[in-house]
Design a protein around this motif. Structure first.
Motif, PDB file in Angstrom:
ATOM      1  N   VAL A   1       0.850  -1.189   0.000  1.00  0.00           N
ATOM      2  CA  VAL A   1       0.000   0.000   0.000  1.00  0.00           C
ATOM      3  C   VAL A   1       0.888   1.241   0.000  1.00  0.00           C
ATOM      4  O   VAL A   1       1.605   1.499   0.967  1.00  0.00           O
ATOM      5  N   LYS A   2       0.855   1.995  -1.110  1.00  0.00           N
ATOM      6  CA  LYS A   2       1.676   3.199  -1.241  1.00  0.00           C
ATOM      7  C   LYS A   2       0.756   4.415  -1.253  1.00  0.00           C
ATOM      8  O   LYS A   2       0.148   4.728  -2.293  1.00  0.00           O
ATOM      9  N   PRO A   3       0.646   5.118  -0.111  1.00  0.00           N
ATOM     10  CA  PRO A   3      -0.250   6.285  -0.073  1.00  0.00           C
ATOM     11  C   PRO A   3       0.197   7.355  -1.060  1.00  0.00           C
ATOM     12  O   PRO A   3       1.397   7.545  -1.280  1.00  0.00           O
ATOM     13  N   LEU A   4      -0.768   8.071  -1.651  1.00  0.00           N
ATOM     14  CA  LEU A   4      -0.447   9.170  -2.570  1.00  0.00           C
ATOM     15  C   LEU A   4      -0.357  10.484  -1.794  1.00  0.00           C
ATOM     16  O   LEU A   4      -1.014  10.669  -0.775  1.00  0.00           O
ATOM     17  N   GLY A   5       0.430  11.408  -2.328  1.00  0.00           N
ATOM     18  CA  GLY A   5       0.499  12.774  -1.787  1.00  0.00           C
ATOM     19  C   GLY A   5       0.817  12.815  -0.309  1.00  0.00           C
ATOM     20  O   GLY A   5       1.791  12.210   0.149  1.00  0.00           O
TER      21      GLY A   5
ATOM     22  N   ARG B   1      -0.901  11.568   2.104  1.00  0.00           N
ATOM     23  CA  ARG B   1      -1.662  10.576   2.861  1.00  0.00           C
ATOM     24  C   ARG B   1      -0.735   9.674   3.668  1.00  0.00           C
ATOM     25  O   ARG B   1       0.416   9.437   3.296  1.00  0.00           O
TER      26      ARG B   1
ATOM     27  N   ARG C   1       2.317  18.058  -2.567  1.00  0.00           N
ATOM     28  CA  ARG C   1       3.026  18.696  -3.652  1.00  0.00           C
ATOM     29  C   ARG C   1       2.771  20.195  -3.624  1.00  0.00           C
ATOM     30  O   ARG C   1       1.634  20.649  -3.564  1.00  0.00           O
TER      31      ARG C   1
ATOM     32  N   ARG D   1       7.925  18.950  -3.063  1.00  0.00           N
ATOM     33  CA  ARG D   1       7.045  18.347  -2.060  1.00  0.00           C
ATOM     34  C   ARG D   1       7.444  18.798  -0.651  1.00  0.00           C
ATOM     35  O   ARG D   1       8.616  19.030  -0.379  1.00  0.00           O
TER      36      ARG D   1
ATOM     37  N   PRO E   1       6.997  14.958   4.825  1.00  0.00           N
ATOM     38  CA  PRO E   1       6.025  14.622   5.875  1.00  0.00           C
ATOM     39  C   PRO E   1       6.618  14.853   7.263  1.00  0.00           C
ATOM     40  O   PRO E   1       7.829  14.715   7.463  1.00  0.00           O
TER      41      PRO E   1
ATOM     42  N   LEU F   1      -6.427   5.128   6.356  1.00  0.00           N
ATOM     43  CA  LEU F   1      -5.676   5.938   5.399  1.00  0.00           C
ATOM     44  C   LEU F   1      -6.171   7.371   5.562  1.00  0.00           C
ATOM     45  O   LEU F   1      -7.339   7.650   5.306  1.00  0.00           O
TER      46      LEU F   1
ATOM     47  N   GLU G   1      -2.103  13.806   6.291  1.00  0.00           N
ATOM     48  CA  GLU G   1      -1.260  14.145   7.438  1.00  0.00           C
ATOM     49  C   GLU G   1      -1.883  15.223   8.326  1.00  0.00           C
ATOM     50  O   GLU G   1      -1.675  15.240   9.532  1.00  0.00           O
TER      51      GLU G   1
END
Lengths: 103, 103, 103, 103, 103, 103, 103
Positions: B11-15, B17, B56, B62, B65, B92, B95
């Motif tokens: 599971v690769k969260p986008l942005g 997340r 982004r 970017r 996090p 999910l 942030e």
């Protein structure tokens, strides 16, 4: 105007929209994932089949999409527009409604 | 399309997340913390297991996090998307729905 | 995952969030202040015990918080997230919900 | 934590907030002003007793407040937070809720 | 605090606010204008008697107001704050609620 | 204050507002256009009779209006403010509520 | 004012608006596309017949439209303004309501 012959390859999403083939329920649980039915937003699994050119910035440039054709993705079930094409279910949504890549 | 085999590592969260493993209730009170049931937003304790590449900026860069994998965090219970994977509960969320690191 | 042992010193607020120990009612009226019960937002007195790194600007820099640990502050009662820790009441809120320093 | 001894001089508004002593009704009509009771926002007269450092710009600088201590002002009655201190009524509000200086 | 003696000349609107003397109904129809009573926003005629310094830009400069003292204006009836002063009706509103100059 | 004598030439719209003479129903269908009565926004045909100086940018400059006096335009029927002047119907609206020029 | 003689060629959309001839239902299913009747936004197929000059940026320049005259497009059925012209159905909408080109 001639009749519109639609196929997956002729659908070109605009801007930051993504065209996704909805995965069937069997597939969703095959890997052990269970998407609970809560009051919160419902996730859905699908496969990216077409990607728009990306969100246009104020200076005319574009943000490269974070997903590509072939990616398996988790997205919000209530987002976007449902489309049926040749017996399969698809959804057209904006990239920000995609939660994660789950390849 | 082959069946999707999901696991925490795929599971690769986008942005911006973040993918969080929800802590069980026993753990939440072990340290003496008590999360009252008020009309205000409900906090929840969990552990970060995957972090997206970050929000982004308009220029394509970017924001790094603020949380990392392994951090114990306090987040708003009603935020994000619930997911069950291999018997464990995950969420999910973006942030900004994380209130504090409680390592 | 080991049990989370929470204490005031281990709570690290993210961004522009502030961790505040709620003052008891006796203290609130000791100085002559009376916080009326109107239809408008309710103020509450507390003491800052942890401060996040500050709101991140678009260029990645941060705005220094206007409050520091030890400040007595007046904040909106309905803002943020209530937390109980070792018998004391705390609240986690964003700095913009703090109305004034009342040292 | 010692009891909080509040007085007008110890209330330091944050950001663009202003601390105002509410004028009594007798004063409001002394000058001939009559504030009608309509469905629109209700004005109220008061005197500025403390002013915050001003709204912070994105580059960290601040906008100088348009009002100063001692100014008589007209403000929206439903704005801000009511506070009683030593028998007098005060209100804490943001400068944008002040309609006019009426010195 | 001494009683506040209000007069038109002592009302100094803040920012982009404008102080307007409401025209009586007889005047409004004298020129042939008829303001219909529809479900849409209701227009009203008045005369500008005080103008604020103008909306402040992010760099601290101000936008010069588009109206001046003495201008007859058409504005939205439901906008702003009603004030009575010496038997006359006034309204304090922001310049963007003024629709047109009707000199 | 003398009575306000209003005429089309004395109405000077502010900012990006446009003053439009509403076309009668007969004219609207003369060209074959039919504006259906659906649940969506209702279009209306009119002629521009006065144009404001244009929307002000943040740097004080203005965006030149896209319509000029004499243009026949299609606009949203529910937008803006209705005005009757000398037996004719007019509407004052912002340029963004104009859908198209239909000269 | 003379009667307005409207035809497709005389409709000039403003800004980022697009003038679209609605495709009949027969055409929509000819290519196998089926637009399901769900609670989500309903898609509709049409052909672009007129395109506005594009969205104006803050510096006065314009963003070139992503669609051109003759493009078959998928758009949200509830967006924009319905217009009938010479027996045919048209819709005027903003480019962002167009989901994809389906040539």
């Amino acid at each position: 105007m001639a009749a519109v012959s639609l196929s997956v390859s002729t659908v070109k999403p605009l801007g930051d929209r993504v065209f996704i083939k909805v995965s069937e329920s069997e597939e969703k649980t095959a890997g052990g994932i269970l998407l609970p039915d809560t009051a919160k937003e419902k996730p859905q699994v699908g496969e990216v089949v077409q990607v728009g050119p990306g969100k246009r910035n104020d200076d005319g440039s574009r943000q490269a999409p974070e997903v590509g054709v072939g990616d398996k993705v988790l997205y919000s079930k209530y987002a976007g527009t449902d489309i049926k094409l040749g017996g399969d279910e698809f959804v057209l949504l904006t990239e920000k409604d995609i939660l994660a890549i789950v390849n």
